[in-house]
Design a protein around this motif. Structure first.
Motif, PDB file in Angstrom:
ATOM      1  N   GLY A  35       0.802  -1.219   0.000  1.00 22.61           N
ATOM      2  CA  GLY A  35       0.000   0.000   0.000  1.00 22.61           C
ATOM      3  C   GLY A  35       0.831   1.263   0.000  1.00 22.61           C
ATOM      4  O   GLY A  35       0.333   2.343   0.351  1.00 22.61           O
ATOM      5  N   LEU A  36       2.098   1.153  -0.427  1.00 24.23           N
ATOM      6  CA  LEU A  36       3.002   2.292  -0.419  1.00 24.23           C
ATOM      7  C   LEU A  36       3.455   2.619  -1.842  1.00 24.23           C
ATOM      8  O   LEU A  36       3.141   1.913  -2.797  1.00 24.23           O
ATOM      9  CB  LEU A  36       4.199   2.019   0.489  1.00 24.23           C
ATOM     10  N   PHE A  37       4.253   3.674  -1.979  1.00 23.41           N
ATOM     11  CA  PHE A  37       4.589   4.215  -3.289  1.00 23.41           C
ATOM     12  C   PHE A  37       6.010   4.754  -3.263  1.00 23.41           C
ATOM     13  O   PHE A  37       6.378   5.526  -2.367  1.00 23.41           O
ATOM     14  CB  PHE A  37       3.591   5.355  -3.600  1.00 23.41           C
ATOM     15  N   TYR A  38       6.826   4.304  -4.227  1.00 26.92           N
ATOM     16  CA  TYR A  38       8.157   4.890  -4.430  1.00 26.92           C
ATOM     17  C   TYR A  38       8.105   5.642  -5.763  1.00 26.92           C
ATOM     18  O   TYR A  38       8.145   5.031  -6.835  1.00 26.92           O
ATOM     19  CB  TYR A  38       9.237   3.813  -4.452  1.00 26.92           C
ATOM     20  N   PRO A  39       8.026   6.986  -5.735  1.00 31.30           N
ATOM     21  CA  PRO A  39       7.723   7.743  -6.949  1.00 31.30           C
ATOM     22  C   PRO A  39       8.791   7.784  -8.045  1.00 31.30           C
ATOM     23  O   PRO A  39       8.421   7.722  -9.222  1.00 31.30           O
ATOM     24  CB  PRO A  39       7.435   9.160  -6.423  1.00 31.30           C
ATOM     25  N   PRO A  40      10.105   7.946  -7.767  1.00 31.96           N
ATOM     26  CA  PRO A  40      11.044   8.109  -8.879  1.00 31.96           C
ATOM     27  C   PRO A  40      10.931   6.969  -9.897  1.00 31.96           C
ATOM     28  O   PRO A  40      11.038   5.793  -9.535  1.00 31.96           O
ATOM     29  CB  PRO A  40      12.408   8.104  -8.187  1.00 31.96           C
ATOM     30  N   ASP A  41      10.708   7.331 -11.158  1.00 34.49           N
ATOM     31  CA  ASP A  41      10.430   6.317 -12.180  1.00 34.49           C
ATOM     32  C   ASP A  41      11.110   6.667 -13.500  1.00 34.49           C
ATOM     33  O   ASP A  41      10.455   7.038 -14.476  1.00 34.49           O
ATOM     34  CB  ASP A  41       8.922   6.171 -12.392  1.00 34.49           C
ATOM     35  N   PRO A  42      12.439   6.576 -13.562  1.00 26.71           N
ATOM     36  CA  PRO A  42      13.104   6.838 -14.838  1.00 26.71           C
ATOM     37  C   PRO A  42      12.574   5.911 -15.924  1.00 26.71           C
ATOM     38  O   PRO A  42      12.022   4.838 -15.638  1.00 26.71           O
ATOM     39  CB  PRO A  42      14.575   6.557 -14.522  1.00 26.71           C
ATOM     40  N   SER A  43      12.738   6.334 -17.172  1.00 24.00           N
ATOM     41  CA  SER A  43      12.208   5.535 -18.290  1.00 24.00           C
ATOM     42  C   SER A  43      12.761   4.120 -18.286  1.00 24.00           C
ATOM     43  O   SER A  43      12.113   3.197 -18.778  1.00 24.00           O
ATOM     44  CB  SER A  43      12.532   6.223 -19.615  1.00 24.00           C
TER      45      SER A  43
END
Length: 457
Positions: free
Chosen positions: A125-133
């Protein structure tokens, strides 16, 4: 080099040290074009912080360069080999050590793949935002090394905004722990931020403590097409100043759009000048945000705006953005730039790039993260034509100079590496460059860590 390899094998074991010429050649460079790579003496795959310390000690004793590598998806030559160096791969250090749901913290080794972590925390139920291509291949250690960004930066920030603490092996062989796992903490200098983005020149990251977020609601998307790309950029600026906080705001230029359409039929019209993709993840208010963004785009000249009704339609609208790299690959070799400018200067940046393309007789595609002003001007190159390569390199430099004149930076998320090394001092000035060199000497007195990268000696 026989003594070097023998020493590495004695300390790490036979299986952790590779000298096969074909393997070394395949590991000698990252994904950047036009960056020279040397011939390494060996590739090592340590499995622990202690083994990393052993590698550093061997490099110190033999006075050889040590180049740390993750998945080698970087675009600046920062992980490229140096003649006679030891390549240190973090691929075996790939464990998620801890997921703390209560404190919303993850502790991971550097070889953990970004997408692997993102899915693991999503299950909690958590989120790690950095999302390089490259998130399906790139590792957290590599993301830390370059301070990687991605599509979500416009709302959530870059890698450094989520790194709370690090374990780092210095060029002395000592182990440094920086930061803390608490949300707040201001004791001492911020060594964590200093190491993030240092591209393996200050130390080898062996553990990362990351802050997480609660998982957002499903996002909705709008896609607007424009005949004039400058209208799309003005619309993007208007969106960002309107009070709406999109979780994604991306621009696809005409050259890139046609390349995508040629690669796969996405319904993009032949005469498209630019496409703006926007997303909101504010749950029940996402539909309201998307409608407001659509109105702004229409007011700024959009000829068509598609609004997603649900998450599935949103994924379809975003598919074109995910095909940018694949589409551009069909046009030829790529020399990818990475300039960022203040958002209100984006139309000036695009006009300048168009002028550079005409003056140098080259093709420059220009997709980018317009929400935070980070564009990726991409020069298309015929590599077997020396004159074309020279024009492409001159165009590349002209784009970086343009970015600086507009009050921006030569790299928003790809890092300096070798590709932009000679530009860094121009950007930060001689005093800044001297401080950089002094800091490197403190962390790495023998200059064995990734020498020749980031800043000229």
């Amino acid at each position: 080099m026989d003594a070097l390899v023998a020493d590495l094998r004695r300390r790490l074991g036979e299986r952790s040290v590779v000298t096969d010429a074909d393997v070394l050649a395949s590991h000698s460079h990252d994904s950047a074009s036009f960056c020279q790579a040397g011939t390494p003496a060996a590739l090592v795959r340590p499995g622990s912080t202690e083994e990393v310390c052993q590698v550093v000690q061997v490099a110190r004793e033999h006075r050889v360069p040590l180049v740390t590598q993750g998945a080698r998806t970087g675009l600046s030559g920062g992980a490229n080999a140096i003649d006679g160096c030891v390549l240190l791969s973090t691929e075996r250090m790939d464990r998620i050590l801890e997921l703390d749901v209560d404190d919303q913290v993850a502790v991971v080794q550097p070889g953990v793949v970004n997408a692997q972590l993102s899915r693991a925390v999503a299950d909690k139920g958590l989120f790690y935002p950095p999302d390089p291509s490259s998130w399906e291949q790139s590792t957290i250690g590599g993301n830390v090394a370059t301070n990687a960004g991605g599509l979500c930066c416009v709302k959530y920030g870059v890698t450094a905004d989520f790194v709370r603490g690090l374990e780092v092996v210095l060029g002395t062989g000592e182990v440094l722990r920086t930061g803390r796992r608490t949300v707040k903490g201001v004791a001492g200098y911020d060594l964590t931020r200093l190491v993030v983005g240092s591209e393996g020149t200050l130390g080898i990251v062996t553990e990362v403590t990351l802050g997480l977020r609660p998982a957002p609601e499903p996002a909705l998307t709008a896609a607007a097409t424009f005949l004039d790309p400058h209208d799309a950029l003005r619309a993007a600026a208007a969106v960002m100043s309107s009070g709406v906080q999109p979780s994604l705001l991306e621009f696809i230029d005409a050259i890139t759009a046609r390349a995508i359409q040629s690669y796969r039929d996405m319904g993009l019209p032949e005469d498209v000048g630019g496409v703006l993709l926007a997303q909101s993840d504010r749950g029940e208010r996402a539909a309201e945000d998307v409608q407001r963004i659509a109105r702004i785009c229409t007011e700024h000249g959009a000829v068509e705006v598609a609004e997603a009704a649900d998450e599935e339609e949103s994924e379809l609208l975003l598919e074109a953005r995910r095909l940018v790299n694949a589409g551009l690959e069909t046009l030829g070799s790529k020399l990818v730039d990475d300039v960022a400018v203040p958002r209100h200067r984006l139309p000036d940046l695009l006009r300048g790039i168009e002028e550079i393309a005409r003056a140098q007789d080259v093709v420059i595609a220009c997709p980018g993260h317009v929400g935070d002003g980070n564009m990726h001007p991409t020069v298309i190159v015929e590599r077997d034509d020396p004159a074309a390569v020279r024009r492409a390199e001159e165009a590349f430099d002209a784009v970086m100079a343009l970015g600086l004149r507009l009050g921006g930076t030569t790299t928003g998320e790809h890092g300096v590496g070798t590709l932009k090394r000679h530009w860094l001092e121009r950007e930060i000035g001689p005093v800044g460059a001297d401080l950089h060199r002094g800091i490197r000497e403190l962390f790495d007195p023998l200059s064995i860590l990734n020498p020749g990268k980031v800043l000229d000696p």
